[in-house]
Design a protein around this motif. Structure first.
Motif, PDB file in Angstrom:
ATOM      1  N   UNK A  45       0.842  -1.197   0.000  1.00 54.37           N
ATOM      2  CA  UNK A  45       0.000   0.000   0.000  1.00 54.37           C
ATOM      3  C   UNK A  45       0.878   1.248   0.000  1.00 54.37           C
ATOM      4  N   UNK A  46       0.260   2.387  -0.271  1.00 55.49           N
ATOM      5  CA  UNK A  46       0.970   3.652  -0.171  1.00 55.49           C
ATOM      6  C   UNK A  46       1.322   3.930   1.289  1.00 55.49           C
ATOM      7  N   UNK A  47       2.264   4.817   1.501  1.00 55.60           N
ATOM      8  CA  UNK A  47       2.587   5.228   2.859  1.00 55.60           C
ATOM      9  C   UNK A  47       3.565   4.302   3.550  1.00 55.60           C
ATOM     10  N   UNK A  48       3.190   3.855   4.743  1.00 57.60           N
ATOM     11  CA  UNK A  48       4.075   3.053   5.590  1.00 57.60           C
ATOM     12  C   UNK A  48       4.519   1.777   4.878  1.00 57.60           C
ATOM     13  N   UNK A  49       3.595   1.082   4.208  1.00 55.06           N
ATOM     14  CA  UNK A  49       3.947  -0.161   3.511  1.00 55.06           C
ATOM     15  C   UNK A  49       5.087   0.077   2.525  1.00 55.06           C
ATOM     16  N   UNK A  50       4.925   1.083   1.663  1.00 56.44           N
ATOM     17  CA  UNK A  50       5.928   1.353   0.636  1.00 56.44           C
ATOM     18  C   UNK A  50       7.262   1.747   1.261  1.00 56.44           C
ATOM     19  N   UNK A  51       7.219   2.580   2.300  1.00 56.77           N
ATOM     20  CA  UNK A  51       8.460   2.968   2.992  1.00 56.77           C
ATOM     21  C   UNK A  51       9.197   1.738   3.511  1.00 56.77           C
ATOM     22  N   UNK A  52       8.453   0.799   4.092  1.00 58.55           N
ATOM     23  CA  UNK A  52       9.069  -0.397   4.660  1.00 58.55           C
ATOM     24  C   UNK A  52       9.682  -1.277   3.573  1.00 58.55           C
ATOM     25  N   UNK A  53       8.937  -1.513   2.487  1.00 57.54           N
ATOM     26  CA  UNK A  53       9.464  -2.330   1.393  1.00 57.54           C
ATOM     27  C   UNK A  53      10.745  -1.729   0.823  1.00 57.54           C
ATOM     28  N   UNK A  54      10.703  -0.434   0.494  1.00 55.71           N
ATOM     29  CA  UNK A  54      11.832   0.226  -0.156  1.00 55.71           C
ATOM     30  C   UNK A  54      13.070   0.230   0.732  1.00 55.71           C
ATOM     31  N   UNK A  55      12.888   0.511   2.014  1.00 55.81           N
ATOM     32  CA  UNK A  55      14.032   0.559   2.925  1.00 55.81           C
ATOM     33  C   UNK A  55      14.650  -0.820   3.109  1.00 55.81           C
ATOM     34  N   UNK A  56      13.813  -1.853   3.184  1.00 52.79           N
ATOM     35  CA  UNK A  56      14.341  -3.214   3.343  1.00 52.79           C
ATOM     36  C   UNK A  56      15.138  -3.642   2.110  1.00 52.79           C
ATOM     37  N   UNK A  57      14.622  -3.341   0.929  1.00 53.48           N
ATOM     38  CA  UNK A  57      15.308  -3.740  -0.303  1.00 53.48           C
ATOM     39  C   UNK A  57      16.590  -2.940  -0.509  1.00 53.48           C
ATOM     40  N   UNK A  58      16.613  -1.706  -0.045  1.00 50.82           N
ATOM     41  CA  UNK A  58      17.787  -0.855  -0.241  1.00 50.82           C
ATOM     42  C   UNK A  58      18.959  -1.271   0.620  1.00 50.82           C
ATOM     43  N   UNK A  59      18.720  -2.090   1.629  1.00 49.54           N
ATOM     44  CA  UNK A  59      19.778  -2.397   2.605  1.00 49.54           C
ATOM     45  C   UNK A  59      20.991  -3.120   2.000  1.00 49.54           C
ATOM     46  N   UNK A  60      20.992  -4.139   1.188  1.00 45.96           N
ATOM     47  CA  UNK A  60      19.812  -4.831   0.680  1.00 45.96           C
ATOM     48  C   UNK A  60      19.359  -5.932   1.644  1.00 45.96           C
ATOM     49  N   UNK A  61      18.054  -6.159   1.637  1.00 45.31           N
ATOM     50  CA  UNK A  61      17.504  -7.199   2.493  1.00 45.31           C
ATOM     51  C   UNK A  61      16.339  -7.871   1.795  1.00 45.31           C
ATOM     52  N   UNK A  62      15.592  -8.656   2.531  1.00 43.44           N
ATOM     53  CA  UNK A  62      14.465  -9.379   1.983  1.00 43.44           C
ATOM     54  C   UNK A  62      13.164  -8.664   2.332  1.00 43.44           C
ATOM     55  N   UNK A  63      12.225  -8.687   1.390  1.00 44.38           N
ATOM     56  CA  UNK A  63      10.914  -8.119   1.648  1.00 44.38           C
ATOM     57  C   UNK A  63       9.863  -8.896   0.866  1.00 44.38           C
TER      58      UNK A  63
END
Length: 204
Positions: A45-63
């Motif tokens: 979803x927009x907002x918190x969901x997207x922030x969480x996905x993007x930050x996890x992948x940028x680490x890089x990590x799993x989402x």
């Protein structure tokens, strides 16, 4: 998934229209969780969901993104690029057949899967016309899974100060805690409860 071993999962959910502080908290938490080797689950979803996905992948990590549509659809449409990134670097998951478009009744079912995948659910600025009802629904999902519902106290919206006292009395002995952001990782990595956790209380 193939033969890859996936790490333990933590769900991050919340407002579609977060404050800057709430969005920062979501990114900070997802990044820290990914760095710690945990997989971040949310709902695209927009907002918190997207922030969480993007930050996890940028680490890089799993989402993992659990969808309320078929995996060949993207809702909201402006998350098409994020969905493609999750498809290649993480995982898109749906119980709906190809071609299924978004429908209001799909999203409670999606949330059930989100909570089922995660050992605990972290709520950041969840906004709803009836916030107590929304929170209680999330709590029930976490309880069914045997997990915990974690509320980030510093990011709770002001109107929850009315809803939370009554909810707290109903969840008196329940696995729900309100935590300041610095305590969330210790809550998740050393096991619940920990000495620094506090009962579910309204924000001050």
């Amino acid at each position: 998934l193939g033969t890859q071993a996936w790490p333990a999962c933590l769900a991050i959910v919340g407002s579609r229209n977060p404050t800057p502080a709430g969005a920062h908290t979501a990114r900070h938490m997802a990044q820290a969780l990914a760095t710690s080797g945990l997989c971040v689950v949310s709902g695209l979803a927009s907002g918190i969901d997207a922030c969480a996905h993007l930050a996890a992948l940028a680490e890089p990590g799993r989402s993992i993104a659990v969808l309320g549509t078929g995996i060949d659809q993207c809702y909201p449409a402006h998350h098409a690029q994020l969905a493609r990134q999750l498809a290649t670097e993480g995982l898109l998951l749906s119980e709906y057949p190809l071609g299924t478009h978004a429908a209001k009744h799909h999203f409670p079912c999606r949330n059930r899967i989100v909570a089922g995948l995660a050992s605990s659910t972290l709520v950041i600025e969840a906004a709803d016309a009836a916030p107590e009802r929304a929170l209680f629904h999330l709590y029930n999902l976490a309880r069914e899974r045997g997990g915990w519902l974690l509320l980030v106290a510093e990011a709770l919206p002001a109107h929850w100060s009315i809803a939370l006292p009554d909810l707290a009395s109903r969840l008196r002995a329940a696995p729900a805690v309100a935590v300041a952001p610095p305590l969330v990782l210790s809550q998740l990595t050393v096991g619940l409860p920990v000495a620094d956790s506090v009962p579910l209380t309204p924000a001050v």
